[in-house]
Design a protein around this motif. Sequence first.
Motif: not given
Length: 386
Positions: A23-27, A47-54, A148-153, A156-163
Motif C-alpha cells: 500500500v502506497k504510504d499516501a493511503i 495514526p489513522a483511525r480507520s482504513d482508507a475506503q479503498c 476517502r482516507g487518501v492523501w490528496p494531491l 479532481s484528478l486523483d485516482v487509486i489504481g493497482p500495480i
Amino acid sequence: MSIWVTRFDPPAADPAGLVRVAVKDAIDVAGVITTAGCVAVRDRAVPARSDAQCLAGVRAAGAHLVGKTTLTELCVSPVGDNTTFGTPVNPVAPDRIPGGSSSGSAVAVARGEADIGLGTDTGGSVRIPAACCGVVGLKTTWGRVPTRGVWPLAPSLDVIGPIARNVAGAAAGMCLIEPGWTVASAPARSVGRLRIEGADPAAEDVIDAALRAAGLTVREVRLPGWDQTYDTLDTIILGEFWRRHPTLIDADGVGPFVNGVLHAGRAVTAQRLAKAVSARAAWQAEVVAALGEVDILALPTLVGDPPLSTDFAGSPLTRLTAPFNLAGVPALAMPLPSPGFPVPVSLQLVGPLYGEDLLCATGLAIERALTVPAPPHGGCPATPGH
C-alpha cells in the motif's frame, strides 16, 4: 532497498493463494501514520483511525497487507525519488529511475515482494513507475474508486489504481478495490492508434507489432487538443494542491522542490483555475468523442526509455499519461517483450469512462498473443471460506 516505510507482521498461517498487497504510504491503514513521503506530514500526523475506503475489499478478501511503500514527497514528482525516505532501486534497470510517485509499490511488485501494489495516479503516478519497472499499472476512472482516507494531491484528478506483474494480476487488484468487478468477455474490436510527437519511433514499432500479433483492428486517430492539455492540467494540480495544503508552505520538513510547487500553486488565481476547469471539459468531450469512434486508444506510456537516475531533470515523464487524467478516463500500462531495450516498452491502452473491464480483456488478449505467462494469482482473489 528503500521500498518500505512500514512493514507489517506476516500472518500466523500462510495459506496457499494468499494475496500480498503493498500500500502506497499516501493511503491510510488503521493504526499507522500516513507520511505521504514528507517529514512535515509525518511529524504532524497521528495514526489513522480507520482504513482508507479503498481498502475495504482488500480486507474482505483476506489479503495480507505487506506494508506501506515509499513514494515521492507528497505525491508530487513522477521520478520516484525521495531524499529523506529513500529512493527504491529499479530492479529491472538499477541505473534508471523507478518512476513515481508510486515508486515503492511498483518496485515491491517487480521484486516479487508483493503480488499487488496499490498506488495513486494524478498525472501518471501508477502508470509511470509500472512502465519504468516492467510491470502493469491500471489508472482507474476518476471517481470510480473512493479516495476517502487518501492523501490528496489534486482531488479532481486523483485516482487509486493497482500495480501487478501482468494484466491478470492488475485485474485481481481491481477486484480488490471494487468487489464484484469483472473483466469483459471479449477484447476491444477496434483500436485507435494515437501517435504523439516526440515518442521513440523504435518503441512505436514494438507497439504496432504487438497490436498486429493480437489480431486487433487498428486505425489511426488524432486528438487535436492534445498540446493544450499540459497547461490546463498543471494549473489544476498547482491550484488544488495549494488550496488543500496551505499550511505546508515554507514549513520545516518540506523539501525545496515541493515547497516551490506550493508557492507556484499559491499564485494560481481563482479565475485562472476556473478557466482551466472549463478547458478540461472541452478536452473530456474530445476524448469521449474519439472513444465513440473506436473502442480504445493505444500509444506508449513513456516517450522513451526511463532516464538515468543521475540525469532525469527535464524528462517529459508525464507527457503521454497526464492528458488522460485530465479526461478522467481509465488507462492500462503494460510491458511488451522488447529485446534490446533497457526496460520493456510499455504499451498504454486508454478506454472509455468505466471501461477498465475492456482494457483488461484487451491487455489479456495481447499477453496471450505474445505468450506472456500467466501469474501465480490469476483472476479475482477468493474471499475467506470460498
